[in-house]
Design a protein around this motif. Structure first.
Motif, short mmCIF file in Angstrom:
data_model
loop_
_atom_site.label_atom_id
_atom_site.label_comp_id
_atom_site.label_asym_id
_atom_site.label_seq_id
_atom_site.Cartn_x
_atom_site.Cartn_y
_atom_site.Cartn_z
N UNK A 1 0.83 -1.21 0.00
CA UNK A 1 0.00 0.00 0.00
C UNK A 1 0.87 1.26 0.00
N UNK A 2 1.94 1.25 0.79
CA UNK A 2 2.83 2.42 0.81
C UNK A 2 3.43 2.67 -0.57
N UNK A 3 3.87 1.63 -1.23
CA UNK A 3 4.41 1.78 -2.58
C UNK A 3 3.37 2.40 -3.52
N UNK A 4 2.15 1.89 -3.43
CA UNK A 4 1.11 2.39 -4.34
C UNK A 4 0.76 3.84 -4.03
N UNK A 5 0.76 4.23 -2.76
CA UNK A 5 0.46 5.61 -2.38
C UNK A 5 1.54 6.55 -2.89
N UNK A 6 2.80 6.17 -2.69
CA UNK A 6 3.91 7.00 -3.16
C UNK A 6 3.86 7.12 -4.69
N UNK A 7 3.63 6.01 -5.35
CA UNK A 7 3.58 6.00 -6.83
C UNK A 7 2.43 6.85 -7.35
N UNK A 8 1.29 6.83 -6.67
CA UNK A 8 0.11 7.55 -7.13
C UNK A 8 0.18 9.06 -6.88
N UNK A 9 1.07 9.50 -6.00
CA UNK A 9 1.16 10.92 -5.69
C UNK A 9 1.62 11.70 -6.92
N UNK A 10 0.90 12.76 -7.25
CA UNK A 10 1.20 13.54 -8.45
C UNK A 10 2.61 14.11 -8.46
N UNK A 11 3.13 14.44 -7.28
CA UNK A 11 4.47 15.03 -7.21
C UNK A 11 5.57 13.97 -7.32
N UNK A 12 5.18 12.70 -7.22
CA UNK A 12 6.17 11.63 -7.31
C UNK A 12 6.85 11.33 -5.99
N UNK A 13 6.42 11.99 -4.93
CA UNK A 13 6.98 11.75 -3.61
C UNK A 13 5.91 11.96 -2.55
N UNK A 14 6.16 11.37 -1.38
CA UNK A 14 5.23 11.51 -0.26
C UNK A 14 6.02 11.74 1.01
N UNK A 15 5.50 12.62 1.85
CA UNK A 15 6.08 12.86 3.17
C UNK A 15 5.58 11.77 4.11
N UNK A 16 6.44 11.34 5.00
CA UNK A 16 6.03 10.33 5.97
C UNK A 16 4.82 10.80 6.76
N UNK A 17 4.69 12.09 6.96
CA UNK A 17 3.56 12.64 7.71
C UNK A 17 2.23 12.41 6.99
N UNK A 18 2.27 12.19 5.68
CA UNK A 18 1.05 11.95 4.90
C UNK A 18 0.75 10.47 4.72
N UNK A 19 1.58 9.61 5.25
CA UNK A 19 1.42 8.17 5.03
C UNK A 19 0.83 7.42 6.22
N UNK A 20 0.72 8.07 7.35
CA UNK A 20 0.21 7.36 8.52
C UNK A 20 -1.31 7.21 8.49
N UNK A 21 -2.02 8.28 8.12
CA UNK A 21 -3.49 8.23 8.12
C UNK A 21 -4.07 7.19 7.15
N UNK A 22 -3.60 7.13 5.90
CA UNK A 22 -4.20 6.15 4.98
C UNK A 22 -4.05 4.70 5.45
N UNK A 23 -2.99 4.41 6.20
CA UNK A 23 -2.76 3.04 6.66
C UNK A 23 -3.30 2.81 8.07
N UNK A 24 -3.69 3.89 8.74
CA UNK A 24 -4.17 3.81 10.11
C UNK A 24 -3.14 3.09 11.01
N UNK A 25 -1.89 3.49 10.82
CA UNK A 25 -0.78 2.95 11.61
C UNK A 25 -0.03 4.10 12.26
N UNK A 26 0.70 3.80 13.30
CA UNK A 26 1.49 4.83 13.97
C UNK A 26 2.67 5.23 13.09
N UNK A 27 3.19 6.42 13.35
CA UNK A 27 4.32 6.92 12.57
C UNK A 27 5.54 6.00 12.69
#
Length: 116
Positions: free
Chosen positions: A46-72
């Motif tokens: 899921x993390x790979x797919x989220x990073x790949x899908x981001x229009x900017x081509x990158x994702x901040x770790x701060x934006x990856x915790x909510x979609x997975x409902x996991x701790x930082x």
């Protein structure tokens, strides 16, 4: 009464001849296993797919915790495994880390099984 017949094993010379191909070396097998291990977790996929899908081509770790409902810290652990496997690149900016796909990593990964 007849005596039991002794059977001699047959030896097929072709089964004992070393094969022409050497197969995977230990280091290459270890590297491939690292990639497969990284991909074996649904959260990492899921993390790979989220990073790949981001229009900017990158994702901040701060934006990856909510979609997975996991701790930082848990998300950071999964991201580290993806970085160690050579699938993601990590760039530190201030207090945050940004992740992007390593160019060509997904294509190389797709070819790992066909290259066996």
């Amino acid at each position: 009464m007849t005596s039991p017949q002794t059977l001699e094993p047959t030896v097929d010379a072709s089964c004992c001849t070393p094969s022409e191909g050497a197969g995977l070396g230990a280091e290459e097998a270890k590297q491939r296993a690292l990639i497969f291990k990284a991909l074996s977790d649904p959260n990492r996929l899921r993390l790979l797919s989220i990073v790949k899908a981001n229009e900017s081509g990158e994702s901040c770790v701060c934006d990856l915790t909510d979609p997975l409902d996991l701790s930082q810290p848990t998300v950071s652990h999964h991201l580290k495994m993806l970085v160690d496997a050579g699938l993601l690149h990590r760039e530190k900016r201030g207090t945050w880390a940004y992740y992007s796909l390593v160019p060509g990593a997904l294509e190389r990964t797709a070819g790992l099984l066909t290259g066996l």
